[in-house]
Design a protein around this motif. Sequence first.
Motif, PDB file in Angstrom:
ATOM      1  N   LEU A 167     105.485  17.367  37.130  1.00 25.22           N
ATOM      2  CA  LEU A 167     103.861  17.182  36.977  1.00 25.22           C
ATOM      3  C   LEU A 167     103.536  18.471  36.177  1.00 25.22           C
ATOM      4  N   LEU A 168     103.856  19.417  36.426  1.00 29.34           N
ATOM      5  CA  LEU A 168     103.291  20.948  35.650  1.00 29.34           C
ATOM      6  C   LEU A 168     103.983  20.598  34.102  1.00 29.34           C
ATOM      7  N   LEU A 169     105.124  20.438  34.084  1.00 29.86           N
ATOM      8  CA  LEU A 169     105.571  20.107  32.735  1.00 29.86           C
ATOM      9  C   LEU A 169     104.729  19.282  31.856  1.00 29.86           C
ATOM     10  N   THR A 170     104.276  18.371  32.245  1.00 30.56           N
ATOM     11  CA  THR A 170     103.280  17.379  31.611  1.00 30.56           C
ATOM     12  C   THR A 170     101.981  18.012  31.380  1.00 30.56           C
ATOM     13  N   LEU A 171     101.579  18.691  32.342  1.00 32.38           N
ATOM     14  CA  LEU A 171     100.146  19.253  32.231  1.00 32.38           C
ATOM     15  C   LEU A 171      99.960  20.691  31.533  1.00 32.38           C
ATOM     16  N   ILE A 172     100.956  21.540  31.537  1.00 31.11           N
ATOM     17  CA  ILE A 172     100.884  22.631  30.962  1.00 31.11           C
ATOM     18  C   ILE A 172     102.181  23.305  30.160  1.00 31.11           C
ATOM     19  N   GLY A 173     103.061  22.480  30.024  1.00 32.86           N
ATOM     20  CA  GLY A 173     104.296  22.434  29.106  1.00 32.86           C
ATOM     21  C   GLY A 173     105.386  23.375  29.695  1.00 32.86           C
ATOM     22  N   GLU A 174     106.492  23.633  29.140  1.00 33.64           N
ATOM     23  CA  GLU A 174     107.676  24.107  29.549  1.00 33.64           C
ATOM     24  C   GLU A 174     107.586  25.577  29.665  1.00 33.64           C
ATOM     25  N   ALA A 175     107.060  26.411  28.385  1.00 31.30           N
ATOM     26  CA  ALA A 175     106.592  27.711  28.413  1.00 31.30           C
ATOM     27  C   ALA A 175     105.736  28.298  29.759  1.00 31.30           C
ATOM     28  N   ALA A 176     104.774  27.592  29.652  1.00 33.62           N
ATOM     29  CA  ALA A 176     103.937  27.978  31.005  1.00 33.62           C
ATOM     30  C   ALA A 176     104.377  27.676  32.108  1.00 33.62           C
ATOM     31  N   ILE A 177     105.271  26.894  32.422  1.00 33.54           N
ATOM     32  CA  ILE A 177     105.916  26.693  33.585  1.00 33.54           C
ATOM     33  C   ILE A 177     106.977  27.906  33.954  1.00 33.54           C
ATOM     34  N   LEU A 178     107.612  28.324  32.929  1.00 33.56           N
ATOM     35  CA  LEU A 178     108.428  29.326  32.936  1.00 33.56           C
ATOM     36  C   LEU A 178     107.749  30.577  33.410  1.00 33.56           C
ATOM     37  N   ARG A 179     106.734  30.928  32.784  1.00 33.96           N
ATOM     38  CA  ARG A 179     105.973  32.232  33.025  1.00 33.96           C
ATOM     39  C   ARG A 179     105.650  32.214  34.454  1.00 33.96           C
ATOM     40  N   LEU A 180     104.700  30.945  34.782  1.00 31.06           N
ATOM     41  CA  LEU A 180     104.609  30.853  36.009  1.00 31.06           C
ATOM     42  C   LEU A 180     105.655  31.199  37.064  1.00 31.06           C
ATOM     43  N   VAL A 181     106.674  30.403  37.024  1.00 34.46           N
ATOM     44  CA  VAL A 181     107.902  30.653  37.889  1.00 34.46           C
ATOM     45  C   VAL A 181     108.194  32.065  38.038  1.00 34.46           C
ATOM     46  N   THR A 182     108.506  32.712  36.792  1.00 37.06           N
ATOM     47  CA  THR A 182     108.828  33.973  36.959  1.00 37.06           C
ATOM     48  C   THR A 182     107.841  35.167  37.291  1.00 37.06           C
TER      49      THR A 182
ATOM     50  N   SER B 163     106.477  33.531  20.541  1.00 39.56           N
ATOM     51  CA  SER B 163     107.972  32.812  20.570  1.00 39.56           C
ATOM     52  C   SER B 163     109.056  33.766  21.280  1.00 39.56           C
ATOM     53  N   VAL B 164     108.967  35.087  21.177  1.00 37.07           N
ATOM     54  CA  VAL B 164     109.875  35.987  21.534  1.00 37.07           C
ATOM     55  C   VAL B 164     109.704  36.132  22.921  1.00 37.07           C
ATOM     56  N   GLU B 165     108.355  36.023  23.447  1.00 39.42           N
ATOM     57  CA  GLU B 165     108.044  36.183  24.975  1.00 39.42           C
ATOM     58  C   GLU B 165     108.565  35.043  25.497  1.00 39.42           C
ATOM     59  N   ASN B 166     108.614  33.788  25.069  1.00 40.46           N
ATOM     60  CA  ASN B 166     109.101  32.537  25.605  1.00 40.46           C
ATOM     61  C   ASN B 166     110.519  32.528  25.414  1.00 40.46           C
ATOM     62  N   THR B 167     110.991  32.950  24.530  1.00 37.83           N
ATOM     63  CA  THR B 167     112.531  33.142  24.563  1.00 37.83           C
ATOM     64  C   THR B 167     113.077  34.056  25.902  1.00 37.83           C
ATOM     65  N   SER B 168     112.330  35.290  26.140  1.00 35.83           N
ATOM     66  CA  SER B 168     112.737  36.106  27.198  1.00 35.83           C
ATOM     67  C   SER B 168     112.488  35.393  28.661  1.00 35.83           C
TER      68      SER B 168
END
Length: 193
Positions: A104-119, A173-178
């Motif tokens: 659901l979060l993937l649909t709402l906020i996208g992959e990059a935001a999920i990864l930031r949230l989780v980390t 983009s670099v932040e999303n990659t990290s």
Amino acid sequence: MRALAQRLLAYEGASNQTAGPTDFLAFSVCEKLRPPLNALVGPFGCRVLFSRALKLAKTQAPQLRVVDLAADGSFHCAFESGAQINQDQAREGSVVLIAQLLGLLLTLIGEAAILRLVTSEILPSSHFQMKSAMGPEEILNEVDQLQGVSTRLAEMAELHPLFSKELLSIAGSVENTSTFLTILVAVRSPKPN
């Protein structure tokens, strides 16, 4: 999403000494995610997300029938007489619930935001463990380097307004990659004991 859910629950299980073998670790993961989600979509929106994830998860994991969502958005078990949940059922129910929430979060906020949230909310306490016990230190060292590059590019954008849009785009983009590399190490590394 399922692999990421399994990894998050493994970390939560390793760090949560009070959880019993038949507890739904998904409850603890959701509690860690609730404050930033409240900030993002408000308490009502967060409760709606949790409620929808639970409803979807119940169709895949019948053991979640004993799980309810309180008015404040927290999960709890409403064990019926004779309802028994074993360790494997609790683990699988937790995986399904977290995977549905992440979907659901993937649909709402996208992959990059999920990864930031989780980390930022779940994996930081495990970052030291990952560096010392999980092996791929070289990758995590590169993550640190990439985060530094992202920060420097963002600072350069302020100094060079003519290039600021492009520099900020590259910094993002670099932040999303990290962030992605951090999640990759967490998902692919052996589970903590």
